[in-house]
Design a protein around this motif. Sequence first.
Motif, PDB file in Angstrom:
ATOM      1  N   PRO A   1       0.822  -1.214   0.000  1.00  0.00           N
ATOM      2  CA  PRO A   1       0.000   0.000   0.000  1.00  0.00           C
ATOM      3  C   PRO A   1       0.858   1.267   0.000  1.00  0.00           C
ATOM      4  CG  PRO A   1       0.094  -0.941   2.190  1.00  0.00           C
ATOM      5  CD  PRO A   1       0.808  -1.909   1.280  1.00  0.00           C
ATOM      6  N   SER A   2       0.251   2.348  -0.448  1.00  0.00           N
ATOM      7  CA  SER A   2       0.903   3.657  -0.344  1.00  0.00           C
ATOM      8  C   SER A   2       1.044   3.987   1.130  1.00  0.00           C
ATOM      9  CB  SER A   2       0.059   4.736  -1.016  1.00  0.00           C
ATOM     10  OG  SER A   2      -0.070   4.469  -2.385  1.00  0.00           O
ATOM     11  N   ARG A   3       2.151   4.705   1.456  1.00  0.00           N
ATOM     12  CA  ARG A   3       2.304   5.110   2.851  1.00  0.00           C
ATOM     13  C   ARG A   3       3.171   6.351   2.933  1.00  0.00           C
ATOM     14  NH1 ARG A   3       6.688   3.302   6.081  1.00  0.00           N
ATOM     15  NH2 ARG A   3       8.327   2.381   4.857  1.00  0.00           N
ATOM     16  N   GLU A   4       2.933   7.119   3.975  1.00  0.00           N
ATOM     17  CA  GLU A   4       3.712   8.315   4.244  1.00  0.00           C
ATOM     18  C   GLU A   4       4.967   7.892   5.000  1.00  0.00           C
ATOM     19  OE1 GLU A   4       2.828  12.896   5.539  1.00  0.00           O
ATOM     20  OE2 GLU A   4       1.675  11.320   6.521  1.00  0.00           O
ATOM     21  N   VAL A   5       6.136   8.062   4.378  1.00  0.00           N
ATOM     22  CA  VAL A   5       7.395   7.604   4.985  1.00  0.00           C
ATOM     23  C   VAL A   5       8.045   8.666   5.866  1.00  0.00           C
ATOM     24  CG1 VAL A   5       7.847   5.869   3.210  1.00  0.00           C
ATOM     25  CG2 VAL A   5       8.689   8.202   2.887  1.00  0.00           C
ATOM     26  N   ALA A   6       7.663   9.901   5.668  1.00  0.00           N
ATOM     27  CA  ALA A   6       8.098  11.036   6.482  1.00  0.00           C
ATOM     28  C   ALA A   6       7.046  12.117   6.255  1.00  0.00           C
ATOM     29  CB  ALA A   6       9.484  11.520   6.056  1.00  0.00           C
ATOM     30  N   PRO A   7       6.954  13.079   7.131  1.00  0.00           N
ATOM     31  CA  PRO A   7       5.917  14.104   6.943  1.00  0.00           C
ATOM     32  C   PRO A   7       5.954  14.715   5.540  1.00  0.00           C
ATOM     33  CG  PRO A   7       6.939  14.349   9.090  1.00  0.00           C
ATOM     34  CD  PRO A   7       7.748  13.311   8.343  1.00  0.00           C
TER      35      PRO A   7
END
Length: 129
Positions: A8-14
């Motif tokens: 899945p897509s994910r936020e790896v850092a803000p």
Amino acid sequence: MNALIPRPSREVAPGAWHVPDWLTPAQQRELVTACRAWATGPVPIRHTRLPRGGVMSVQTVCVGWHWTPYRYTRTADDVNGRRVAEFPEWMVRLGRRALLTAYGDEAAAEDYTPDTALINFYDGQARMG
């Protein structure tokens, strides 16, 4: 793309998103082909010299605007004085699509108009930080 193990897509850092399989292999090849063309000129890929005399290990080619430490210019006065390659409209559309895919914000994607790209090449000697 359906995968045996979902990615899945994910936020790896803000504010930084990883969106697996966003570009097809064919689209990735097209992007690499464009980057290789930009690397040959009008302002070729180079190791940027830093203000204190050091040289960056990564090689960079710029499109739209030329980057030297602490400033952007339309011409590469530190390389050959030529104007950098124009930022193509298809890259504007690609950037808008990326923003829409990552954030789902249609208004922000529509308003987004990038005008530069810094393309880095990390060979076996290059490192970050």
